[in-house]
Design a protein around this motif. Structure first.
Motif, PDB file in Angstrom:
ATOM      1  N   GLU A 121      -7.862  -0.391   1.965  1.00  0.00           N
ATOM      2  CA  GLU A 121      -9.271  -0.754   2.122  1.00  0.00           C
ATOM      3  C   GLU A 121      -9.443  -2.204   1.716  1.00  0.00           C
ATOM      4  N   TYR A 165       0.849  -1.183   0.000  1.00  0.00           N
ATOM      5  CA  TYR A 165       0.000   0.000   0.000  1.00  0.00           C
ATOM      6  C   TYR A 165       0.882   1.228   0.000  1.00  0.00           C
ATOM      7  N   ASN A 192      -4.125  -0.664  -4.436  1.00  0.00           N
ATOM      8  CA  ASN A 192      -3.685   0.726  -4.303  1.00  0.00           C
ATOM      9  C   ASN A 192      -4.419   1.510  -3.222  1.00  0.00           C
ATOM     10  N   LYS A 193      -5.088   0.825  -2.310  1.00  0.00           N
ATOM     11  CA  LYS A 193      -5.793   1.495  -1.215  1.00  0.00           C
ATOM     12  C   LYS A 193      -5.606   0.708   0.066  1.00  0.00           C
TER      13      LYS A 193
END
Length: 161
Positions: free
Chosen positions: A138, A62, A135-136
């Motif tokens: 989350e 990340y 890419n998060k």
């Protein structure tokens, strides 16, 4: 999910990360600890060149501001890594010995997020397996679409006399 499907997903992650973040600085967490440049004693290393030089496999990653935080696995011994100009320190030892105070919050956040990523595997609402959003920081349940984020709880200690 079959093993070969997992392997293909991991290969796709490696290709995507190496292409997209090739010029970024990274903090690499290998199986045993933090990869550190032996010459500078810095955990901030060039991402793509270090991964290729050490033959590291990527597990998850990340972006923390402009620094890539990567959990990876290695196939080299500690001696082979040392010969390449790097060392692997346990995170606790590195933080204890680190004189680079600005890097400590990044390392602590990284450890927290990587532990969160490892431990959070199933949705607390419906019990289905959850997926990481690339890419998060989350994760999302594929069944009920509930989103999960790491929880940061800053704290301070104060001495009252």
């Amino acid at each position: 999910m079959p093993y070969h499907a997992t392997l293909n997903i991991m290969q796709a992650l490696e290709i995507c990360l190496l292409e997209q973040y090739a010029n970024y600085s990274a903090v690499l967490f290998a199986d045993e600890g933090i990869v550190v440049d032996a010459e500078t004693s810095s955990p901030l290393v060039p991402f793509a060149s270090t991964v290729k030089q050490l033959g590291l496999g990527l597990h998850s990653a990340y972006l923390d501001n402009s620094t890539l935080v990567v959990k990876c696995y290695n196939t080299l011994t500690a001696e082979q890594i040392r010969k390449q100009g790097f060392l692997i320190h346990s995170a606790k030892d590195f933080l204890y010995q680190s004189y680079q105070k600005p890097i400590q919050p990044l390392i602590l956040r990284a450890i927290h997020c990587l532990n969160w990523d490892t431990k959070l595997q199933y949705c607390s609402q419906c019990g289905a397996k959850i997926q990481k959003i690339l890419n998060k920081t989350e994760k999302k349940c594929v069944a009920c679409h509930l989103s999960f984020f790491p929880h940061f709880s800053p704290a301070i200690m104060v001495l009252i006399q």
